[in-house]
Design a protein around this motif. Structure first.
Motif, PDB file in Angstrom:
ATOM      1  N   PHE A   1       0.825  -1.204   0.000  1.00 16.57           N
ATOM      2  CA  PHE A   1       0.000   0.000   0.000  1.00 16.57           C
ATOM      3  C   PHE A   1       0.858   1.252   0.000  1.00 16.57           C
ATOM      4  O   PHE A   1       1.891   1.317   0.648  1.00 16.57           O
ATOM      5  CB  PHE A   1      -0.944   0.028   1.211  1.00 16.57           C
ATOM      6  N   ARG A   2       0.392   2.276  -0.746  1.00 15.00           N
ATOM      7  CA  ARG A   2       1.065   3.565  -0.818  1.00 15.00           C
ATOM      8  C   ARG A   2       0.049   4.662  -0.500  1.00 15.00           C
ATOM      9  O   ARG A   2      -1.096   4.613  -0.967  1.00 15.00           O
ATOM     10  CB  ARG A   2       1.620   3.827  -2.223  1.00 15.00           C
ATOM     11  N   ASN A   3       0.471   5.665   0.238  1.00 18.58           N
ATOM     12  CA  ASN A   3      -0.372   6.828   0.514  1.00 18.58           C
ATOM     13  C   ASN A   3      -0.332   7.776  -0.673  1.00 18.58           C
ATOM     14  O   ASN A   3       0.548   7.687  -1.540  1.00 18.58           O
ATOM     15  CB  ASN A   3       0.112   7.563   1.768  1.00 18.58           C
ATOM     16  N   LYS A   4      -1.231   8.730  -0.701  1.00 23.61           N
ATOM     17  CA  LYS A   4      -1.298   9.712  -1.783  1.00 23.61           C
ATOM     18  C   LYS A   4      -0.013  10.524  -1.847  1.00 23.61           C
ATOM     19  O   LYS A   4       0.514  10.784  -2.945  1.00 23.61           O
ATOM     20  CB  LYS A   4      -2.506  10.623  -1.562  1.00 23.61           C
ATOM     21  N   GLU A   5       0.519  10.877  -0.666  1.00 18.44           N
ATOM     22  CA  GLU A   5       1.737  11.696  -0.627  1.00 18.44           C
ATOM     23  C   GLU A   5       2.929  10.927  -1.220  1.00 18.44           C
ATOM     24  O   GLU A   5       3.759  11.503  -1.922  1.00 18.44           O
ATOM     25  CB  GLU A   5       2.062  12.116   0.811  1.00 18.44           C
ATOM     26  N   GLU A   6       3.032   9.640  -0.940  1.00 18.27           N
ATOM     27  CA  GLU A   6       4.124   8.825  -1.467  1.00 18.27           C
ATOM     28  C   GLU A   6       4.050   8.730  -2.980  1.00 18.27           C
ATOM     29  O   GLU A   6       5.077   8.792  -3.664  1.00 18.27           O
ATOM     30  CB  GLU A   6       4.103   7.422  -0.846  1.00 18.27           C
ATOM     31  N   CYS A   7       2.852   8.537  -3.522  1.00 18.21           N
ATOM     32  CA  CYS A   7       2.695   8.448  -4.964  1.00 18.21           C
ATOM     33  C   CYS A   7       3.083   9.746  -5.654  1.00 18.21           C
ATOM     34  O   CYS A   7       3.757   9.744  -6.681  1.00 18.21           O
ATOM     35  CB  CYS A   7       1.241   8.085  -5.316  1.00 18.21           C
ATOM     36  N   LEU A   8       2.666  10.875  -5.077  1.00 17.56           N
ATOM     37  CA  LEU A   8       3.024  12.178  -5.650  1.00 17.56           C
ATOM     38  C   LEU A   8       4.522  12.414  -5.564  1.00 17.56           C
ATOM     39  O   LEU A   8       5.124  12.986  -6.498  1.00 17.56           O
ATOM     40  CB  LEU A   8       2.270  13.289  -4.929  1.00 17.56           C
ATOM     41  N   ALA A   9       5.152  11.991  -4.479  1.00 17.81           N
ATOM     42  CA  ALA A   9       6.605  12.157  -4.337  1.00 17.81           C
ATOM     43  C   ALA A   9       7.346  11.303  -5.356  1.00 17.81           C
ATOM     44  O   ALA A   9       8.375  11.728  -5.911  1.00 17.81           O
ATOM     45  CB  ALA A   9       7.031  11.795  -2.920  1.00 17.81           C
TER      46      ALA A   9
END
Length: 165
Positions: A153-161
Motif C-alpha cells: 500500500f502507498r499513501n497519496k503523498e508517497e505516490c506524488l513524491a
C-alpha cells in the motif's frame, strides 16, 4: 539502556499485542513403535492500531508450537498504511496459488472477507474493507498474500513524491 529498562520495555510490548491462533496442523509419522505426532501453528498478533505480524512454528507439543509461533509473530510485526478506517487503494496480489483482491469500502461497511483475511485485517485495525480470495484456500498462502498486499500500500503523498509532483 540498562537491563531493567530493556526488560520493562519487552514486557510492555508483549502485553499490548493481542494474539490469535489462525491454524493448527497435526502431522503424524509412523515409526516402529507406533505413530508420532507433531504440530504446526500459524499465529497472528496485532494491536488494532496499524501494527500486525504473523508467525509459523513447528514442535512436538501443541503448546510449544503456539509459544514459538507467538515469539516469531512478535518479531515480525509490521506497520501498515491506512486511510482513515479503510485501505488507501484497491490491490490484487498473488502468492503461490493464492490470489487476493482487497478493495476500500465506505465507513460503516465493516470487514467483508474470509476468516483468515478477516482476522488479519481486524488485528491490524482496518474497519472497512471488502476482500475476496480468488485462488486456493491454503491458510499459510492466504496469510502471506494478505501481508504482501498490506506491505504494497502507498499513501497519496508517497505516490506524488514518486512522480516528482
Amino acid at each position: 539502556m540498562s537491563r531493567t529498562n530493556q526488560k520493562q520495555t519487552k514486557e510492555e510490548t508483549s502485553t499490548e499485542f493481542e494474539e490469535k491462533v489462525l491454524f493448527i496442523n497435526r502431522c503424524s509419522k509412523v515409526l516402529k513403535g507406533g505413530r508420532k505426532f507433531s504440530f504446526s501453528a500459524l499465529i497472528l498478533v496485532g494491536d488494532r492500531k496499524g501494527n500486525v505480524g504473523y508467525g509459523f512454528a513447528k514442535a512436538n507439543e501443541l503448546a510449544d508450537s503456539i509459544r514459538k509461533g507467538v515469539d516469531s509473530a512478535k518479531k515480525n510485526v509490521k506497520a501498515i498504511k491506512m486511510k482513515g478506517t479503510t485501505i488507501p487503494h484497491e490491490i490484487l496480489v498473488r502468492w503461490d496459488g493464492a490470489v487476493l483482491l482487497l478493495k476500500p469500502a465506505h465507513k460503516g461497511t465493516g470487514i467483508i472477507a474470509g476468516s483468515k483475511v478477516r482476522a488479519i485485517l481486524e488485528l491490524a485495525g482496518i474497519k472497512d474493507v471488502v476482500a475476496k480470495s480468488l485462488g486456493c484456500s491454503n491458510p499459510i498462502n492466504l496469510v502471506h498474500a494478505t501481508f504482501k498486499a498490506l506491505s504494497l500500500f502507498r499513501n497519496k503523498e508517497e505516490c506524488l513524491a514518486m512522480r516528482g509532483v
